[in-house]
Design a protein around this motif. Structure first.
Motif, short mmCIF file in Angstrom:
data_model
loop_
_atom_site.label_atom_id
_atom_site.label_comp_id
_atom_site.label_asym_id
_atom_site.label_seq_id
_atom_site.Cartn_x
_atom_site.Cartn_y
_atom_site.Cartn_z
N ARG A 32 -8.57 20.37 9.56
CA ARG A 32 -8.19 20.19 8.16
C ARG A 32 -8.20 21.47 7.32
O ARG A 32 -7.27 21.71 6.56
N PRO A 33 -9.23 22.34 7.48
CA PRO A 33 -9.17 23.59 6.71
C PRO A 33 -7.89 24.35 7.02
O PRO A 33 -7.29 24.97 6.14
N GLY A 34 -7.45 24.26 8.26
CA GLY A 34 -6.20 24.90 8.64
C GLY A 34 -5.05 24.34 7.85
O GLY A 34 -4.19 25.08 7.36
N LEU A 35 -5.05 23.01 7.70
CA LEU A 35 -3.97 22.37 6.95
C LEU A 35 -3.96 22.84 5.50
O LEU A 35 -2.92 23.13 4.92
N ILE A 36 -5.18 22.95 4.92
CA ILE A 36 -5.26 23.39 3.53
C ILE A 36 -4.74 24.82 3.39
O ILE A 36 -3.95 25.13 2.50
N LEU A 37 -5.14 25.69 4.34
CA LEU A 37 -4.64 27.06 4.32
C LEU A 37 -3.13 27.09 4.43
O LEU A 37 -2.45 27.82 3.70
N ALA A 38 -2.60 26.27 5.35
CA ALA A 38 -1.15 26.24 5.56
C ALA A 38 -0.44 25.80 4.29
O ALA A 38 0.55 26.40 3.88
N LEU A 39 -0.98 24.75 3.66
CA LEU A 39 -0.36 24.25 2.42
C LEU A 39 -0.40 25.32 1.34
O LEU A 39 0.58 25.54 0.62
N LEU A 40 -1.55 26.02 1.24
CA LEU A 40 -1.68 27.07 0.23
C LEU A 40 -0.65 28.17 0.47
O LEU A 40 0.02 28.63 -0.46
N PHE A 41 -0.52 28.57 1.74
CA PHE A 41 0.39 29.67 2.03
C PHE A 41 1.84 29.27 1.75
O PHE A 41 2.59 30.02 1.12
N VAL A 42 2.22 28.06 2.20
CA VAL A 42 3.59 27.60 1.95
C VAL A 42 3.83 27.47 0.45
O VAL A 42 4.89 27.86 -0.07
N LEU A 98 4.24 33.68 9.89
CA LEU A 98 3.15 32.94 9.24
C LEU A 98 3.71 31.74 8.47
O LEU A 98 3.13 30.64 8.49
N THR A 99 4.83 31.94 7.79
CA THR A 99 5.45 30.86 7.02
C THR A 99 5.87 29.71 7.96
O THR A 99 5.57 28.55 7.71
N VAL A 100 6.55 30.08 9.04
CA VAL A 100 7.02 29.05 9.97
C VAL A 100 5.84 28.35 10.63
O VAL A 100 5.82 27.12 10.77
N SER A 133 2.85 27.92 9.41
CA SER A 133 2.24 27.01 8.43
C SER A 133 3.06 25.73 8.30
O SER A 133 2.52 24.63 8.27
N LEU A 134 4.39 25.89 8.24
CA LEU A 134 5.26 24.71 8.11
C LEU A 134 5.13 23.79 9.32
O LEU A 134 5.02 22.57 9.18
N ASN A 135 5.13 24.40 10.51
CA ASN A 135 4.96 23.59 11.72
C ASN A 135 3.64 22.85 11.70
O ASN A 135 3.54 21.69 12.09
N HIS A 136 2.60 23.55 11.24
CA HIS A 136 1.28 22.94 11.19
C HIS A 136 1.27 21.76 10.23
O HIS A 136 0.73 20.69 10.53
N ILE A 137 1.90 21.93 9.08
CA ILE A 137 1.95 20.85 8.09
C ILE A 137 2.70 19.65 8.65
O ILE A 137 2.24 18.50 8.55
N SER A 138 3.87 19.91 9.26
CA SER A 138 4.64 18.76 9.74
C SER A 138 3.92 18.04 10.86
O SER A 138 3.99 16.83 10.99
N ARG A 139 3.18 18.82 11.69
CA ARG A 139 2.45 18.15 12.76
C ARG A 139 1.33 17.28 12.19
O ARG A 139 1.09 16.17 12.64
N ARG A 168 -3.57 25.77 20.93
CA ARG A 168 -2.89 26.23 19.72
C ARG A 168 -1.90 27.35 20.00
O ARG A 168 -0.98 27.58 19.24
N LEU A 169 -2.15 28.09 21.07
CA LEU A 169 -1.35 29.28 21.36
C LEU A 169 0.16 29.01 21.37
O LEU A 169 0.93 29.78 20.77
N PRO A 170 0.63 27.92 22.04
CA PRO A 170 2.08 27.67 22.05
C PRO A 170 2.66 27.50 20.64
O PRO A 170 3.79 27.92 20.40
N ALA A 171 1.90 26.93 19.73
CA ALA A 171 2.40 26.74 18.36
C ALA A 171 2.70 28.09 17.72
O ALA A 171 3.64 28.23 16.94
N VAL A 172 1.89 29.11 18.06
CA VAL A 172 2.15 30.45 17.55
C VAL A 172 3.43 30.98 18.18
O VAL A 172 4.29 31.54 17.50
N GLY A 173 3.59 30.73 19.47
CA GLY A 173 4.76 31.23 20.18
C GLY A 173 6.07 30.70 19.64
O GLY A 173 7.05 31.43 19.56
N VAL A 174 6.09 29.41 19.23
CA VAL A 174 7.35 28.88 18.72
C VAL A 174 7.59 29.28 17.26
O VAL A 174 8.70 29.14 16.76
N SER A 175 6.54 29.76 16.57
CA SER A 175 6.69 30.10 15.15
C SER A 175 7.18 31.52 14.93
O SER A 175 7.74 31.83 13.88
#
Lengths: 293, 326
Positions: free
Chosen positions: A33-43, A276-278, A280-286, B150-157
């Protein structure tokens, strides 16, 4: 062939995400979850800076300063300066404006066209369905970047053409997912009930089917936001973006290539920013996908 | 045994059907690209004359007509469509406008380099992605597992061109291990191949990790463990074989995308291949060349996925192309 594979891939991947939500990974999801918050903040930061880049930097992206050229990153110039002494951080933020505009354009095209095609296809069935789905199959058989290159060849270069090119490329996915959704909703009892209750098909479509088809389309839109940013950066990197001195992210990275040996930050920092932007976006959608289940 | 059963008459019928389907898809791809390139608001005549370095504004009407005739642009659209289609069927891809040479010749010249790059990249991607997924499923140390997952997620980004430039910076300029550009020998293949392999490996790893995790949760794994087989043996010999199937489908899609991925990789590393030619053709708005490359790439995509579909039953006897008799 893509015709048969895409749904197959979908069905394989989706249940596995659902499976991942069970016991052992549940904890992983919570600690993430902290990751999600960071991702949302960055996006959020990227989006806001795309609208009002002036809030985050006091430098003019096009103001040249001869003596300050090719400075390494410092407290003064966060991303350093380019070969004309322009502040790179400011150029990245102003590049966000163009890139985000192009991305939003692409997504809007994909959502509007894809949703329309999917609804028509799923709702009416019959020959419109067959024809539309064959067209979608063909579009899927052309690799996306090449389809985009074809469209750019025909339309010319600039921010709008690359937005259209990328948007058309992601239409098929939206059409497919909307059609599937509409088909499954159409068979539900409440649609029958609405019809029996005297509602016209138009009313059923607008009031019942459309609102219930949004969910998966939204998740796909967030996911494809990242995909679209990558595609648009790639196209502008290849030299098909806006004319100078305006610069999308890809153009900035491409321009810095000539100085890769002496000033690597000119390419690496904007590239990292895109990544980093992409990410974060991928993380949010997941996370969205996992939450929806 | 399997191969004998595989080649029956109904399989032949299935095969014929699939090949026909592939041909239809290719025809449709040609039609769609023709439609985009010739029917969009831009004037294909002007585009192509501009690509041929003809100053359209300065031409007299007579000269314009002569120039149009030279490139076959004075014909009605339908005639151009069927002429080009007929040419494609005979293996004639037309004439490049910006390079003044037959497109077929250009493709034949550039394709080997791109194929070598693509093959190396897929090989690397299989090794990288497979190892990553295998370890991610095998490792039991929680934090390490999370990192591997998590590593693959970095690779696709990461944008592929960024990966390429990073590799050049580190391995060509800083360490000097590999050349930054060019096509001299195998060493110049390494960096562009890694660039292309990173996103591919990441996608492969994502799918394979998920399907390995799924397979490891199946009862037959517990049975095998109960029979006293080691965890490593069960994962390598039982679970991995079953988990590879969805990966095979994805591999087909990724193999088919070789030409596409080569566009960025070859541009970054200045390798004269089909991908770099595609980028230059678009920059020059060389319509015949762009169209030929797109049709070629789609053909590669369709043929590879057809092959993957056909070999599927060899890997998974549960899937057959013959109708079941009930």
């Amino acid at each position: 062939m893509s015709v048969d594979l895409a749904p197959e891939l979908g069905t394989r991947v989706v249940p596995e995400v659902a499976a991942g939500q069970r016991s052992p990974r549940r904890l992983g999801l919570l600690t993430a979850r902290p990751g999600l918050i960071l991702a949302l903040l960055f996006v959020g930061f990227v989006l806001v800076s795309a609208v009002v880049p002036g809030w985050f930097t006091r430098y003019d992206p096009n103001a040249t300063a001869g003596p300050d050229k090719l400075l390494a990153p410092s407290a003064e110039h966060w991303f350093g300066t380019d070969e004309l002494g322009r502040d790179l951080f400011s150029r990245v933020l102003h590049g966000s404006t163009l890139t985000i505009q192009a991305t939003l354009g692409a997504i809007v095209i994909a959502v509007v066209v894809g949703l329309t095609l999917g609804v028509v296809s799923g709702f009416f069935g019959g020959w419109p369905d067959s024809v539309l789905m064959r067209v979608v199959d063909v579009l899927l058989a052309i690799p996306r970047l090449l389809l985009a290159l074809t469209i750019v060849t025909a339309l010319g270069f600039g921010t709008l053409p690359i937005a259209v090119a990328v948007g058309v490329g992601i239409v098929p996915g939206f059409a497919r997912i909307t059609r599937a959704r509409v088909l499954s909703i159409k068979a539900l009892p409440y649609i029958e009930a609405a019809r029996t209750g005297g509602a016209s098909w138009t009313r059923v479509l607008v009031r019942h089917i459309l609102p219930n088809s949004w969910g998966p389309v939204l998740v796909l839109a967030v996911l494809d936001f990242g995909v679209a940013i990558l595609a648009i950066s790639a196209l502008s990197f290849l030299g098909f973006g806006a004319a100078p001195p305006a610069a999308e992210w890809g153009t900035l990275i491409s321009q810095g290539r000539s100085y890769l040996i002496t000033s690597p930050w000119l390419t690496l920092l904007p590239g990292l920013f895109v990544g980093l932007t992409v990410f974060s976006l991928n993380h949010i959608s997941r996370s969205l996908e996992e939450l929806q289940r | 045994m399997t191969s004998v059963k595989w080649l029956t008459s109904s399989t032949a019928r299935y095969l014929a059907g699939r090949v026909l389907q592939a041909v239809i898809v290719l025809w449709a791809v040609y039609t769609v690209t023709f439609g985009i390139l010739y029917l969009l608001p831009s004037d294909p005549v002007e585009l192509q004359l501009a690509a041929a370095n003809v100053q359209v504004d300065e031409l007299s009407p007579a000269e314009l007509a002569a120039a149009k005739q030279q490139y076959g642009l004075d014909q009605p659209l339908a005639t151009q469509y069927f002429d080009q289609l007929g040419g494609l069927l005979r293996g004639d891809f037309g004439q490049s406008i910006s390079l003044h040479r037959p497109v077929g010749e250009l493709l034949a010249e550039r394709l080997p380099s791109t194929l070598a790059l693509g093959a190396t990249a897929i090989g690397l991607a299989l090794v990288l992605g497979g190892t990553l997924a295998y370890l991610a499923a095998y490792v039991r140390v929680a934090w390490l597992k999370t990192v591997l997952n998590r590593l693959p997620a970095v690779g696709v980004s990461l944008p592929p061109f960024f990966v390429g430039l990073l590799l050049i910076q580190v391995f060509a300029f800083e360490l000097g291990w590999f050349p930054a550009t060019g096509t001299q020998g195998a060493s110049s293949l390494v960096l562009p191949a890694i660039t292309m392999a990173v996103p591919t490996a990441a996608m492969l790893a994502q799918v394979l990790t998920r399907s390995l995790d799924d397979q490891l949760a199946e009862p037959y794994v517990a049975t095998a463990a109960a029979r006293g087989l080691s965890r490593q043996y069960v994962q390598a010999r039982h679970a991995l074989r079953n988990a590879l199937l969805p990966t095979l489908t994805l591999l087909g899609l990724l193999l088919g995308a070789t030409v596409t991925e080569a566009v960025v990789a070859e541009t970054v590393f200045s390798r004269p291949g089909v991908g770099q030619m595609a980028q230059q053709a678009v920059l020059a708005q060389d319509v015949p060349l762009v169209q030929a490359i797109v049709v070629l790439a789609a053909a590669v995509f369709v043929v590879i996925n057809l092959l993957i579909d056909l070999v599927y039953p060899l890997f998974d006897p549960r899937i057959t192309h013959t109708p079941r008799v009930s």
